[in-house]
Write a protein that holds these residues in place. Structure first.
Motif, PDB file in Angstrom:
ATOM      1  N   TYR A 145       0.828  -1.212   0.000  1.00  0.00           N
ATOM      2  CA  TYR A 145       0.000   0.000   0.000  1.00  0.00           C
ATOM      3  C   TYR A 145       0.858   1.256   0.000  1.00  0.00           C
ATOM      4  N   GLY A 338      -4.069   3.782   4.290  1.00  0.00           N
ATOM      5  CA  GLY A 338      -3.279   2.640   3.841  1.00  0.00           C
ATOM      6  C   GLY A 338      -3.173   1.548   4.876  1.00  0.00           C
ATOM      7  N   SER A 342      -4.346  -2.301   4.599  1.00  0.00           N
ATOM      8  CA  SER A 342      -3.304  -3.331   4.580  1.00  0.00           C
ATOM      9  C   SER A 342      -3.431  -4.289   5.757  1.00  0.00           C
TER      10      SER A 342
END
Length: 446
Positions: A145, A338, A342
């Protein structure tokens, strides 16, 4: 551990994030309204674009569970990812030839590119357990990411210059610069995908792998039906999935509606685009840092913290009045966006049987896509009911609060044990009854 394959896997996020940032978020919506649908009125063009997104995601939701099953049977997730990526790349390249009034062609290309992009991501996510052990997945997932933020952000910055300063690139107009931007996205996606095309991990083919495509379809459908029944064997995975339906809907709604919300309260287009860039570049270091924390303290704990910050973002968004406020909130989104995605991905991979990650990520994909209709609907409905989009953005607290509440009930270690046990049974050719959990003497059909 194949370090080349891991680096190639991370680089693929760098490659295809250019499509997410330039095409989906920044350039295509404006291009569609001003060029492709220039012969339609503004409300109609906006509706057609929304319908196109819905059709594309519906196609992905219907296709990927079956294709994920076939990828697991063949052991060749990389081959399926390559096919979907090339489909998306060719369709993205096609945007460069769209002329004024070609809204039907633009819509068709958007559906095809969406299938290529989202379909490829299903196989990309499912590769993670084939690459690294459970202890490393939080960090590697976060790196994917993080590099995606940088790759997508760098090309978006260049694309903005192509459009705003076309003469610097030998282009005679903004429209020509926009066409060049689409071409650059397709080339970027292709070039940086080549390492994963070459080094994608492979698992041994299943002994149940058919000899023909007709047989593939039959086994795939049967195994997909099994997935819907047998996923109930994994209560921790089911709880995580329910939590994901809620908090991912909240996250996606913020991504989809942020620009519209900012516009509705008077923030200019230039500020909105620069804020999008800010999110990308803040996302890179923060995703890496928080990914390392997830590896140390646990993905579930870091995910819960990030979702709590999203609640703060929603509350602050309600009171936002200026471009400075929008920049601050964009920075906060960059901090947590992110790592929330993730860590959710690594948690899912840890709670799934290793031999069925393509199939199970396909299941996550289809249910996630269908659940994602509710956040934008609630945002719009509340905003319409109250006469203010501020109340619409505030309504998203519900999705994050429910997601956190359900996530609290997930017992990660128990879920990992369940997945390991199921994988051992699969390797020995035995299956458990999907309801009782008692052993069966039936041989596994995959």
């Amino acid at each position: 551990m194949d370090k080349r394959a891991i680096k190639a896997w991370i680089m693929y996020d760098w490659a295809n994030s250019a499509y997410a940032t330039t095409v989906l978020a920044a350039v295509l919506p404006v291009f569609y309204a001003s060029v492709a649908a220039a012969t339609l009125d503004a409300d109609t063009s906006a509706s057609y674009l929304a319908y196109t997104h819905s059709i594309g995601m519906l196609c992905v939701a219907l296709l990927t569970p079956l294709l994920g099953t076939l990828a697991d049977l063949s052991g060749r997730k990389g081959d399926f990812l390559k096919v979907f990526s090339i489909i998306g790349i060719i369709a993205t390249l096609g945007f460069s030839i769209i002329g004024e009034g070609d809204w039907l062609l633009a819509s068709a290309l958007l559906v095809i590119s969406t299938i290529g992009f989202a379909g490829g991501n299903t196989f990309y996510d499912a590769m993670l357990p084939d690459l690294v052990s459970a202890e490393q997945r939080d960090m590697i997932s976060s790196k994917g990411y993080a590099y995606g933020y940088i790759g997508g952000g760098l090309l978006l910055a260049v694309n903005m210059l192509m459009i705003q300063q076309p003469g610097w690139f030998g282009m005679g107009s903004t429209l020509a610069g926009t066409r060049l931007a689409f071409i650059s996205v397709a080339l970027w996606w292709l070039v940086f995908s080549i390492p994963l095309f070459r080094h994608a991990p492979r698992r041994p083919a299943s002994p149940d792998m058919p000899k023909s495509w007709k047989g593939y379809a039959g086994v795939g459908v049967r195994r997909l039906r099994q997935t819907f029944r047998q996923i109930r064997r994994f209560p921790q995975l089911m709880r995580l999935l329910v939590a994901f339906w809620f908090f991912n809907d909240g996250i996606n709604t913020i991504i989809l509606m942020a620009t519209i919300y900012g516009t509705s309260i008077g923030i200019g287009t230039a500020d909105l685009m620069l804020a999008l860039l800010l999110t990308q570049f803040i996302g890179f270091p923060c995703t890496l840092l928080l990914g390392a924390w997830a590896q140390r303290w646990g993905a579930k704990q870091v995910l819960m913290v990030s979702l709590s910050i999203y609640i703060c973002i929603v509350i602050l968004g309600y009171f936002m009045t200026s471009a400075i406020h929008f920049y601050l909130l964009a920075g906060l989104v960059g901090v947590v966006q992110g790592v929330s995605q993730s860590t959710a991905r690594s948690l899912f991979s840890n709670l799934m049987p290793a031999g069925r990650t393509g199939e199970y990520f396909g299941f996550v994909n289809i249910t996630g896509k269908f659940s994602s209709i509710f956040g934008p609907f609630v945002f719009g409905w509340v905003g319409q009911l109250t006469g203010s989009t501020r109340w619409g953005i505030l309504s998203l607290i519900f999705f994050f609060a429910v997601g956190i509440a359900v996530l609290l009930t997930v017992k990660v270690q128990q879920g990992m044990s369940d997945a390991i046990q199921a994988n051992q049974e699969e390797e020995h050719g035995w299956v458990l009854h999907p309801i009782s959990g008692k052993g069966s003497e039936a041989r596994s059909t995959g």
